[in-house]
Write a protein that holds these residues in place. Structure first.
Motif, mmCIF file in Angstrom:
data_model
loop_
_atom_site.group_PDB
_atom_site.id
_atom_site.type_symbol
_atom_site.label_atom_id
_atom_site.label_comp_id
_atom_site.label_asym_id
_atom_site.label_seq_id
_atom_site.Cartn_x
_atom_site.Cartn_y
_atom_site.Cartn_z
ATOM 1 N N THR A 281 72.656 55.446 20.963
ATOM 2 C CA THR A 281 73.104 55.425 22.360
ATOM 3 C C THR A 281 74.627 55.410 22.464
ATOM 4 O O THR A 281 75.208 56.141 23.280
ATOM 5 C CB THR A 281 72.513 54.206 23.104
ATOM 6 O OG1 THR A 281 71.090 54.291 23.074
ATOM 7 C CG2 THR A 281 72.980 54.173 24.538
ATOM 8 N N GLU A 282 75.278 54.589 21.652
ATOM 9 C CA GLU A 282 76.744 54.483 21.739
ATOM 10 C C GLU A 282 77.446 55.773 21.322
ATOM 11 O O GLU A 282 78.300 56.269 22.061
ATOM 12 C CB GLU A 282 77.223 53.292 20.930
ATOM 13 C CG GLU A 282 76.858 51.952 21.556
ATOM 14 C CD GLU A 282 77.425 50.776 20.789
ATOM 15 O OE1 GLU A 282 78.563 50.871 20.297
ATOM 16 O OE2 GLU A 282 76.717 49.758 20.671
ATOM 17 N N PRO A 283 77.150 56.343 20.147
ATOM 18 C CA PRO A 283 77.807 57.617 19.836
ATOM 19 C C PRO A 283 77.430 58.744 20.789
ATOM 20 O O PRO A 283 78.261 59.613 21.075
ATOM 21 C CB PRO A 283 77.378 57.911 18.392
ATOM 22 C CG PRO A 283 76.230 57.027 18.119
ATOM 23 C CD PRO A 283 76.385 55.831 18.991
ATOM 24 N N GLU A 284 76.194 58.737 21.309
ATOM 25 C CA GLU A 284 75.809 59.764 22.280
ATOM 26 C C GLU A 284 76.614 59.628 23.568
ATOM 27 O O GLU A 284 77.063 60.629 24.150
ATOM 28 C CB GLU A 284 74.314 59.669 22.580
ATOM 29 C CG GLU A 284 73.436 60.211 21.471
ATOM 30 C CD GLU A 284 71.961 60.003 21.762
ATOM 31 O OE1 GLU A 284 71.640 59.247 22.704
ATOM 32 O OE2 GLU A 284 71.134 60.581 21.041
ATOM 33 N N ALA A 285 76.806 58.401 24.041
ATOM 34 C CA ALA A 285 77.603 58.184 25.249
ATOM 35 C C ALA A 285 79.045 58.614 25.022
ATOM 36 O O ALA A 285 79.678 59.218 25.904
ATOM 37 C CB ALA A 285 77.545 56.713 25.655
ATOM 38 N N ALA A 286 79.579 58.311 23.837
ATOM 39 C CA ALA A 286 80.942 58.732 23.516
ATOM 40 C C ALA A 286 81.050 60.253 23.471
ATOM 41 O O ALA A 286 82.033 60.840 23.940
ATOM 42 C CB ALA A 286 81.374 58.129 22.182
ATOM 43 N N ALA A 287 80.035 60.902 22.909
ATOM 44 C CA ALA A 287 80.046 62.373 22.850
ATOM 45 C C ALA A 287 80.048 62.976 24.245
ATOM 46 O O ALA A 287 80.785 63.935 24.527
ATOM 47 C CB ALA A 287 78.846 62.866 22.046
ATOM 48 N N ARG A 288 79.239 62.424 25.133
ATOM 49 C CA ARG A 288 79.201 62.948 26.505
ATOM 50 C C ARG A 288 80.528 62.737 27.223
ATOM 51 O O ARG A 288 80.989 63.609 27.977
ATOM 52 C CB ARG A 288 78.072 62.273 27.288
ATOM 53 C CG ARG A 288 76.679 62.706 26.903
ATOM 54 C CD ARG A 288 75.656 62.235 27.922
ATOM 55 N NE ARG A 288 75.625 60.777 28.024
ATOM 56 C CZ ARG A 288 74.845 59.989 27.282
ATOM 57 N NH1 ARG A 288 74.042 60.534 26.373
ATOM 58 N NH2 ARG A 288 74.859 58.687 27.458
ATOM 59 N N GLU A 289 81.147 61.583 26.998
ATOM 60 C CA GLU A 289 82.393 61.278 27.692
ATOM 61 C C GLU A 289 83.569 62.076 27.141
ATOM 62 O O GLU A 289 84.367 62.628 27.921
ATOM 63 C CB GLU A 289 82.687 59.784 27.577
ATOM 64 C CG GLU A 289 83.998 59.366 28.256
ATOM 65 C CD GLU A 289 84.275 57.882 28.141
ATOM 66 O OE1 GLU A 289 85.343 57.430 28.638
ATOM 67 O OE2 GLU A 289 83.451 57.152 27.538
ATOM 68 N N PHE A 290 83.692 62.134 25.827
ATOM 69 C CA PHE A 290 84.898 62.699 25.222
ATOM 70 C C PHE A 290 84.759 64.167 24.827
ATOM 71 O O PHE A 290 85.764 64.885 24.744
ATOM 72 C CB PHE A 290 85.288 61.877 23.991
ATOM 73 C CG PHE A 290 85.538 60.426 24.281
ATOM 74 C CD1 PHE A 290 86.405 60.043 25.296
ATOM 75 C CD2 PHE A 290 84.885 59.436 23.558
ATOM 76 C CE1 PHE A 290 86.650 58.704 25.560
ATOM 77 C CE2 PHE A 290 85.114 58.089 23.825
ATOM 78 C CZ PHE A 290 85.997 57.726 24.831
ATOM 79 N N TYR A 291 83.531 64.619 24.570
ATOM 80 C CA TYR A 291 83.307 66.002 24.145
ATOM 81 C C TYR A 291 82.149 66.586 24.952
ATOM 82 O O TYR A 291 81.070 66.879 24.409
ATOM 83 C CB TYR A 291 83.008 66.056 22.641
ATOM 84 C CG TYR A 291 84.051 65.360 21.788
ATOM 85 C CD1 TYR A 291 85.335 65.890 21.653
ATOM 86 C CD2 TYR A 291 83.756 64.162 21.140
ATOM 87 C CE1 TYR A 291 86.292 65.244 20.879
ATOM 88 C CE2 TYR A 291 84.704 63.524 20.366
ATOM 89 C CZ TYR A 291 85.968 64.064 20.247
ATOM 90 O OH TYR A 291 86.910 63.415 19.479
ATOM 91 N N PRO A 292 82.323 66.772 26.251
ATOM 92 C CA PRO A 292 81.210 67.183 27.118
ATOM 93 C C PRO A 292 80.647 68.558 26.786
ATOM 94 O O PRO A 292 79.506 68.859 27.156
ATOM 95 C CB PRO A 292 81.830 67.157 28.519
ATOM 96 C CG PRO A 292 83.313 67.262 28.302
ATOM 97 C CD PRO A 292 83.580 66.561 27.018
#
Length: 436
Positions: A281-292
């Motif tokens: 969940t955490e890396p996925e959320a970071a991916a969505r935020e920083f690398y959409p």
């Protein structure tokens, strides 16, 4: 759920041990540490047999992010305070020597070896970085402060180690398979002081190296008190940034970054095995935020053994077992520590002097706050009246909904939904299929 390393590289297959044999040295465990130990001893002219319970490098080695570096978080300030400048310097030198050994061996190998700078960054506290740099200067380490980083969020800077490295661990492991005598699907179950029992034969060895990630012999060494295990999660992202280096956070569960052939490996979400975690969940959320605009091309998880003081246990298994050796507790730095272990244990097996031996000795003092934490977690879970129970020492198992596994908080053994063993120190499956 396979790592990118397993998807594009394969290792030779080896037979199961059928019958009895004798050897000079037995290496138990076919991850990178075990392979390197067996390779070094074979090259030294020692008859060496390696026994692996499953397939080579299918465990932690196959799920690494494959960074080779002497920079292990903000460890040097802690080492300086705890052990003094001499031992802190020896720790750095041992890891730098391992890096150089990789550099030499990989020169003629197609294993994607690349020199990269390594960074440990902080998002809001530059004083922590300043303390680390001061410690590094005192022990003569090559490091400096990096102010501007190509990360997708503001930072307070980073400590930079120049000319560290990354590689493809399984392509490198394939090279090591050429030397030693190897048996796969050969779990080593018991030891009577002279002979090791496997399901289909016995192995008599003058000396033995236990390189099974978490040591499985409980009556020696007290590793069930000195070690804990932690899970962490990785995404492979396509169409994301090239960060031009390897980055880890000062926070235990912070994000990590490194590139590989057009992919960004984004790690995060770490937690103690068996504790409540959020998986990817955490890396996925970071991916969505920083690398959409990025796409997920792979995801996997890994497990790390953590020692009380942050230094691996490499050396004699216990004071009462002079012919038995161990390599464990590599934390998140298994690639570098595996090479340290192979050279140190080669010398100890051959009865040579090695100046790094006192730093990594498994018999060093264990009076540390983490010892009380490990003991408390074990007692609590031993007393928890739930089923199923871990066959290692009888602790309660907890269901991990992210990875669909039964995890042991005491010592980190893991089992799939049908009770099949995934991670040690347990040496066998659950006796019956657990429900949940």
């Amino acid at each position: 759920m396979e790592s990118i390393w397993k998807k594009d590289a394969s290792l030779p297959e080896f037979p199961r041990l059928e019958g009895d044999l004798e050897t000079d040295v037995l290496v138990i465990g076919g991850g990178l540490a075990g392979l390197l130990c067996a390779w070094e001893l074979s090259r030294a002219g020692v008859r060496c047999v390696l026994a692996e319970a499953d397939r080579l490098c299918r465990g932690v080695t196959g799920n690494t992010t494959a960074k080779i570096t002497s920079q292990h978080g903000l460890i040097y300030h802690k080492l300086l305070q705890t052990f003094g400048a001499e031992k802190a310097a020896l720790y750095y030198q041992a890891n730098q020597a391992a890096l150089e050994r990789y550099r030499t061996l990989c020169r003629e190998l197609d294993c994607e070896f690349e020199e990269k700078d390594a960074f440990v960054y902080d998002t809001d506290n530059p004083k922590r970085l300043e303390k680390e740099l001061s410690a590094l200067e005192r022990i003569g380490a090559e490091a400096d402060f990096a102010e501007k980083l190509p990360l997708p969020f503001p930072t307070a800077g980073a400590v930079r180690f120049p000319r560290q490295a990354q590689f493809h661990p399984l392509k490198f492991a394939a090279f090591l398979c050429r030397e030693p005598e190897i048996y796969e699907h050969t779990p080593v179950l018991e030891w009577d002081g002279r002979t090791w029992r496997t399901p289909h034969g016995r192995i008599r060895a003058r000396k033995t190296i236990v390189a099974t990630h978490f040591p499985f012999l409980n009556r020696h060494g007290a590793f069930f008190l000195k070690l804990s295990q932690h899970r962490s999660y990785v995404l492979a992202l396509e169409n994301a940034a090239d960060v031009a280096g390897m980055y880890v956070s000062t926070r235990q569960n912070g994000l990590s970054f490194r590139n590989r052939q057009g992919l960004l490996l984004l790690g995060g979400g770490g937690h103690r095995t068996g504790k409540k975690g959020s998986g990817w969940t955490e890396p996925e959320a970071a991916a969505r935020e920083f690398y959409p605009n990025a796409r997920i091309r792979g995801r996997w998880a890994t497990q790390d053994c953590m020692t009380l003081d942050g230094i691996p246990y490499i050396g004699q298994y216990s004071a009462g077992t002079p012919e038995l050796f161990v390599a464990t507790g590599f934390g998140k730095w298994g690639m570098t520590s595996s090479m340290v272990a192979s050279e140190l244990l080669r010398d100890l097996v051959l009865e040579r002097e090695n100046r790094f031996a006192p730093v990594f000795s498994p018999s060093r003092g264990i009076l540390h706050p983490k010892l009380a934490v490990n003991a408390a977690e074990a007692v609590w879970n031993l007393l928890t009246p739930t089923r199923p129970r871990c066959p290692h020492l009888g602790c309660a198992l907890k269901w991990n909904p992210w990875e669909h596994s039964w995890d042991c908080l005491c010592h980190g053994s893991r089992f799939d939904a049908d009770g099949h063993l995934l991670d040690n120190p347990a040496t066998g499956d659950l006796k019956r299929k657990p429900g949940y």
